[in-house]
Write a protein that holds these residues in place. Structure first.
Motif, short mmCIF file in Angstrom:
data_model
loop_
_atom_site.label_atom_id
_atom_site.label_comp_id
_atom_site.label_asym_id
_atom_site.label_seq_id
_atom_site.Cartn_x
_atom_site.Cartn_y
_atom_site.Cartn_z
N LYS A 156 62.07 -42.07 8.11
CA LYS A 156 63.27 -42.15 7.26
C LYS A 156 62.96 -41.61 5.86
N THR A 159 62.53 -37.80 5.97
CA THR A 159 63.83 -37.15 6.15
C THR A 159 64.62 -37.16 4.84
N GLN A 160 64.61 -38.28 4.14
CA GLN A 160 65.32 -38.37 2.86
C GLN A 160 64.73 -37.41 1.83
N THR A 161 63.41 -37.33 1.78
CA THR A 161 62.76 -36.41 0.84
C THR A 161 63.11 -34.97 1.17
N LEU A 162 63.05 -34.63 2.44
CA LEU A 162 63.38 -33.27 2.87
C LEU A 162 64.83 -32.93 2.54
N ASN A 163 65.75 -33.84 2.83
CA ASN A 163 67.16 -33.62 2.54
C ASN A 163 67.40 -33.46 1.04
N ARG A 164 66.73 -34.28 0.25
CA ARG A 164 66.86 -34.22 -1.21
C ARG A 164 66.33 -32.87 -1.73
N GLU A 165 65.19 -32.45 -1.24
CA GLU A 165 64.61 -31.18 -1.68
C GLU A 165 65.43 -30.00 -1.21
N THR A 166 65.97 -30.08 -0.01
CA THR A 166 66.81 -29.01 0.52
C THR A 166 68.10 -28.91 -0.29
N ALA A 167 68.68 -30.05 -0.63
CA ALA A 167 69.92 -30.05 -1.40
C ALA A 167 69.72 -29.48 -2.80
#
Length: 170
Positions: A156, A159-167
């Protein structure tokens, strides 16, 4: 066990399971110099552990245990040392894990694993290697349910870190 037998076991373990040590080294150290130091520390501890290996677990489990405990201890000592000394320039790379192609995704993943607290760092590596929860629990001395809970939290958080960096386009 005599020294010749110990050397035979040690050479075989390094030859057949070198990847385990490289994974642990990469997850616990950032600079090439630190990787070399940690690899040597794990190798020494692995050598010293051979007379204590009684086949009550698999060789892979034993090597992971020794590597994780050595890396955790080394990282703790290294943090204290770094607080007391100036940063030195990195030396020329001497330790090579055999890979010549850089994968940015893999670099990112290992960086995130390096940021995890213990034993989550160890669990992430074991998960990447395809270990079952029961085996992970045995290696790290945790219950299977604790392994499951920690792995879900790790996934989790990653995934949150990846989503934050992608955004943010990082």
């Amino acid at each position: 066990m005599n020294e010749i037998e110990q050397k035979r076991v040690f050479d075989r373990w390094l030859s057949e399971r070198r990847g385990i040590i490289f994974k642990v080294v990469r997850a616990y150290s950032k600079s090439q110099h630190d990787r070399e130091d940690l690899f040597q520390e794990i190798a020494v501890q692995l050598w010293n552990s051979i007379p204590n290996f009684k086949n009550d677990c698999s060789e892979t489990t034993w090597i992971y245990r020794v590597a994780f405990y050595s890396a955790t201890s080394w990282a703790h000592k290294e943090r204290r040392r770094r607080e007391q000394r100036e940063t030195l320039a990195e030396e020329a790379p001497l330790l090579n894990d055999g890979s010549t192609v850089r994968d940015e995704r893999l670099d990112w993943l290992y960086e995130q694993i390096r940021l995890l607290a213990e034993p989550d760092r160890s669990l992430a590596l074991l998960l990447l290697d395809g270990f079952q929860y029961k085996e992970m629990a045995e290696i790290l001395g945790l219950s299977e349910s604790a392994v499951g809970v920690r792995i879900n939290r790790i996934k989790k958080a990653l995934t949150q870190t990846l989503n934050r960096e992608t955004a943010h386009g990082l």
